[in-house]
Structure formats: C-alpha cells, structure tokens
Design an enzyme around this catalytic site. Structure first.
Site, PDB file in Angstrom:
ATOM      1  N   GLY A 297       7.689  -3.473 -11.818  1.00  0.00           N
ATOM      2  CA  GLY A 297       6.308  -3.573 -12.154  1.00  0.00           C
ATOM      3  C   GLY A 297       6.011  -2.087 -12.285  1.00  0.00           C
TER       4      GLY A 297
ATOM      5  N   CYS B 277      -6.753   1.613  -5.418  1.00  0.00           N
ATOM      6  CA  CYS B 277      -6.778   2.955  -6.340  1.00  0.00           C
ATOM      7  C   CYS B 277      -8.202   3.556  -6.353  1.00  0.00           C
ATOM      8  CB  CYS B 277      -6.206   2.681  -7.589  1.00  0.00           C
ATOM      9  SG  CYS B 277      -6.954   1.505  -8.602  1.00  0.00           S
TER      10      CYS B 277
ATOM     11  N   GLY C  42      -4.770  -0.202 -14.526  1.00  0.00           N
ATOM     12  CA  GLY C  42      -5.119  -0.718 -13.262  1.00  0.00           C
ATOM     13  C   GLY C  42      -4.632  -2.326 -13.023  1.00  0.00           C
TER      14      GLY C  42
ATOM     15  N   HIS D 269      -7.777   6.626 -13.724  1.00  0.00           N
ATOM     16  CA  HIS D 269      -9.165   5.934 -13.758  1.00  0.00           C
ATOM     17  C   HIS D 269      -9.968   7.268 -13.451  1.00  0.00           C
ATOM     18  CE1 HIS D 269      -7.638   1.881 -13.382  1.00  0.00           C
ATOM     19  NE2 HIS D 269      -7.587   1.941 -11.998  1.00  0.00           N
TER      20      HIS D 269
END
Length: 342
Positions: free
Chosen positions: A12, A134, A165, A246
């Site tokens: 991932g 996060c 995300g 982000h």
C-alpha cells in the site's frame, strides 16, 4: 541495537513509504519481512540493495522473531491479527483507527508525548502503539508550541485533504478523472463518493454523532488524548483534488492572548515544524505552504500566522504536511526510533 522488522500492508501507499523511510533514516534492521493480502503476496520490492518478497499474512507464528511490526492494512486486519503479532513480544505500531481510543493503547506523536510509549512496553502492557489520524498529527505538531505559551481552550479547523489520504489507488483515480474530463469522456469514480476532479467533497469517512463525520470526530477525540488536555476541536474535513499532502486552516483560542510574533517565534523553534510565512516574498522562497511543492517532505510547514479578527484570544494560521510521511509512515518510524532509545 538492530531489530527484526515486519511491515504488514507492504504494497500500500503507506507500506511503500515505510520502506523508503526506513532506508533513508538508516534504521537498524537485522531482518525485514513484508506481509500482505493474497493479492500482493509474491510481489517483490528492493530495499537497500536487497530483494524482499511479500509473504501472505496468515494466523500462526509468523511474528515469533519480530521485534517491531508496522501495520498499515486497515482497521479490520489490525484487529484480526493484533494477537498473532504481539503474542511473542513484538511491538505493533498500528496505522489504523482500530486501537486509537483504547485506554490501554498509547496514541503517540513523538514530538508531543513520547513518554506515553512506556505504557505499551511495560509488564502486562498490550504491546500496541497507535499512530494518530494524519490530519490530527499535522495539527497537533503545530499546537504543541502554542500550548507551551498558553493553554489552548478550543480549535476550529478546516482541512483540505488530498487524494492520497484514500490510498495509492485514489491518487490514480484522480489523475484518471482529469484525463476523462479533459477528453470529454464519462468521469468514473470508485474510491470517492463523487467525482473529485474539478470538485471538493465535504465528507471524509461516514457520518457520526451530530452530523460530524468520523474523520472530524477523530480530530476532536485524538487531539485530547495525545495532548492530555480538555482542548475542544471542531473540524470540517474536505477532500480536495490535490494529489498528495494535506492542508489545514486552523483557528486557536488560548487562555491568555498571544501575539502573532510570539506564535511565529515558538513555531520556528518547534521540533518537526518549519515556518514559511513571508507574504512579501522577500526571501525568494514560497510565501506560504502549498501541497504541490511540499509533497515528499518530513516537516509540517506553517504560514499565514495572524491575529483572529473574531476573537481577542485567537490566533489563526495555515499548515501543510505530507500525510503519507508525517501523517503516517514517518510518524510510525519515529515512534520505533524512540522505542530503540528506550
């Protein structure tokens, strides 16, 4: 000390970033083992010149000789395999939300509460340490410096969360959506509830209490736990069509009024933070943080520090952090580095 390390969910986005960061930071590894689902088992990755094959994650004694396991394969996998992973004494650093609010599991941002790690390591401890969400990590790193000047009573935050995300496949979907839109084709979506290209989606995760989403409620509960504080956080989390890193607009109310100068000074000395606040662009660098230019970096960048015009005890600022790195993989590796020191 060198360690036997496992990565669960190696294929991932976070698993891949963990591999890069372990190599970059020269993490002391004796043996490295990669685990994944039936879909990723058998794939190979090279790290520090060595080739590793992803093994199938299954119940049993796979973790018998492992010291630290980084787990980033989703909450259901974390819950199902926690017992197998920790049974022989391995420490599980979990990147899902499965254990974050468990009273027996410390929720750690190394710059803020490294001492909480001890709870997981003590006799009879669960041997699980949770990595926060996060958006929470990126905000909390900034809040620590302000909390040291004056107690933070409440925070309002609006997040601008990139496609990454939602994982590597979500980044690919966003790129594909732009291609489809520009070619006049039908725009398809699978990872997102709606088309994200040319759009914003003011919903991340499912709706919970009082019509806040789970992501927004995480920011409320996790910040309190990490900071050991009665701080109140009201968040609106928005998925935006940037690829990675982000951003957050944050309004902080403190017990005593602070000046932007005090806050800028405190943040410029804060661990893991870089101030990028030069509206006149006199230094020739960026006037403020932007995700496009800061993807792949380790620190949280802060700019637009100013007085809150609606609150005399208020300060407002803007920050950007790479949520695959500091928001996930880097934070996990920093926790592991603290464990080695202990």
């Amino acid at each position: 000390t060198t360690m036997n390390i496992a990565i669960v969910g190696a294929s991932g986005a976070v698993g891949q970033e963990l591999l890069h960061i372990l190599a970059e930071r020269h993490f002391p590894i004796t043996n490295l083992r990669l685990f994944g689902s039936a879909r990723s088992a058998g794939s190979t990755y090279t790290n520090c010149g060595k080739k590793y094959t992803v093994e199938l994650l299954q119940h049993g004694d796979l973790f018998k000789d492992i010291d630290i396991a980084f787990v980033s394969a989703g909450g259901s996998v974390s819950k199902e395999y926690a017992e197998d992973i920790t049974r022989y004494g391995a420490i599980m650093i979990d990147n899902s939300s499965a254990f974050r609010m468990d009273n027996e599991v410390p929720l750690v941002v190394p710059e803020l509460n490294p001492d909480d790690i001890a709870q997981a390591l003590q006799e009879g401890g669960k041997r699980i340490i949770a990595n926060p969400n996060c958006t929470t990590i990126i905000m909390a790193v900034c809040l620590k410096a302000i909390e040291e000047l004056s107690h933070i009573r409440r925070v309002h935050v609006s997040s601008y969360q990139s496609a990454s995300g939602a994982g590597a496949s979500a980044m690919a979907e966003l790129e594909e959506q732009y291609r489809q839109a520009l070619n006049g084709e039908e725009v398809k979506h699978q990872k997102f509830a709606y088309q994200l290209a040319y759009n914003l989606i003011p919903q991340i995760d499912v709706f919970g209490d009082d019509d806040y989403t789970k992501e927004e409620l995480k920011m409320y509960h996790e910040t309190r736990k990490i900071m050991h504080s009665d701080i109140a956080v009201s968040a609106t989390c928005v998925r935006v069509p940037s690829l990675r890193a982000h951003s957050e607009a944050i309004w902080v109310e403190t017990a005593e009024p602070l000046t932007p100068k005090q806050v800028r000074e405190a943040l410029s000395h804060a661990e893991g933070v870089q101030v990028m606040d030069d509206p006149t662009k006199s230094s020739g660098t960026l006037p403020y943080p932007m995700p496009l230019y800061l993807s792949g970096t380790d620190d949280v960048y802060v700019g637009r520090i100013r007085r809150d015009l609606a609150n005399e005890n208020g300060i407002t600022f803007w920050c950007v952090g790479d949520q695959i790195r500091k928001g996930a993989a880097l934070n996990a590796v920093q926790i592991a580095e603290k464990i080695i020191k202990k």
